[in-house]
Design a protein around this motif. Structure first.
Motif, PDB file in Angstrom:
ATOM      1  N   ILE A 140       0.796  -1.063  -0.069  1.00  0.00           N
ATOM      2  CA  ILE A 140      -0.177   0.030  -0.003  1.00  0.00           C
ATOM      3  C   ILE A 140       0.818   1.360  -0.115  1.00  0.00           C
TER       4      ILE A 140
ATOM      5  N   THR B  97       0.830  -5.082  10.291  1.00  0.00           N
ATOM      6  CA  THR B  97      -0.482  -4.445   9.542  1.00  0.00           C
ATOM      7  C   THR B  97      -1.497  -4.107  10.424  1.00  0.00           C
TER       8      THR B  97
ATOM      9  N   GLU C   7      -4.901  -1.842   6.611  1.00  0.00           N
ATOM     10  CA  GLU C   7      -3.748  -2.516   5.677  1.00  0.00           C
ATOM     11  C   GLU C   7      -3.950  -4.161   5.484  1.00  0.00           C
TER      12      GLU C   7
ATOM     13  N   VAL D 297       3.797   0.406   2.826  1.00  0.00           N
ATOM     14  CA  VAL D 297       3.858  -0.807   3.588  1.00  0.00           C
ATOM     15  C   VAL D 297       3.704  -2.100   2.686  1.00  0.00           C
TER      16      VAL D 297
END
Length: 257
Positions: free
Chosen positions: A144, A191, A195, A228
């Protein structure tokens, strides 16, 4: 007199044997295939279930297997190796034989504010384009990416422009901006709920957090990016070169951008 192996030595031998046989078993399985039930597999390998769990745990840590709660243990997809140098996600994936894709999740205009203003070297009242993209390789979610760029540098940029496109290529071809250098910091993280949903991983899965600032040839700050990356699908590599021929000390080639 015949020597008898100690219990500890015998346990290590059984563990190494189980680990080696599991690696051979994985060669005959495809990505996503499930391992046999623990009881069945332990009997097949001739080891205790505790010894089998140790061997499976190591393969999970190595990224060869993945556990899914309530479902079992499965063959994991191979990790994608990314070297630490200046390139876009799209370029990186193509160079490694993968098909890159991007999906724009959010796009909005915001005020820079104090913190982002310092990152981008603009006034807190400056307008900034914020774009959240899901980056995919071979249709599997990999990262992401939240991009921040001063709005005055990219007038008219839309989410559709960035779908399945390299932002760096757009900067160069449409806006005449060529990146000259970047500074990237990397740290481990896990996460969160949002996410995890986008990356299709369990909550609090291991991940890499990238924070990158890039400058163009004129020294302007062009972007601040927070990304991420899935820890189970991503591996970082760096080429180490001597700082000087005399000392032979090793240093990294630089940051990936």
């Amino acid at each position: 007199m015949t020597e008898t192996a100690s219990p500890a030595a015998s346990s290590r031998t059984k563990y190494r044997s189980a680990h080696a046989e599991l690696l051979e078993l994985l060669e005959d399985l495809a990505v996503g295939d499930a391992l046999p039930a623990e009881r069945t597999l332990a009997a097949r390998l001739g080891v205790s279930r505790m010894t089998l769990r140790r061997a499976v745990d190591e393969l999970v840590r190595d990224g060869r297997l993945v556990r899914r709660q309530g479902a079992g243990t499965f063959v994991a997809a191979p990790k994608i190796s990314a070297s630490l140098h200046v390139s876009s996600f799209s370029e990186d994936m193509r160079r490694r034989g993968h098909v890159p894709r991007s999906r724009t999740v959010e796009l909005d205009e915001i005020f820079a504010g104090p913190q982002l203003g310092r990152r981008l070297d603009v006034s807190p009242s400056a307008r900034v384009l914020r774009v959240v993209r899901l980056r995919l390789a071979d249709d599997a979610p990999m990262a992401i990416e939240t991009l921040h760029v001063p709005l005055e540098l990219v007038p008219g940029l839309t989410g559709g422009d960035l779908a399945d496109a390299s932002f760096y290529e757009l900067l160069s071809t449409r806006y005449g901006i060529v990146l000259a250098r970047g500074l990237q910091e990397i740290e481990p993280t896990v996460t969160d709920e949002r996410e995890s949903g986008l990356l299709e991983v369990p909550l609090h899965s291991p991940a890499f957090l990238f924070e990158r600032t890039s400058w163009d040839q004129a020294g302007r700050t062009v972007e601040f990016v927070r990304s991420v990356y899935r820890g189970d699908r991503y591996r970082l590599t760096a080429e180490l070169l001597p700082d000087t021929p005399a000392t032979g000390s090793l240093g990294s080639t630089g940051s990936r951008a």
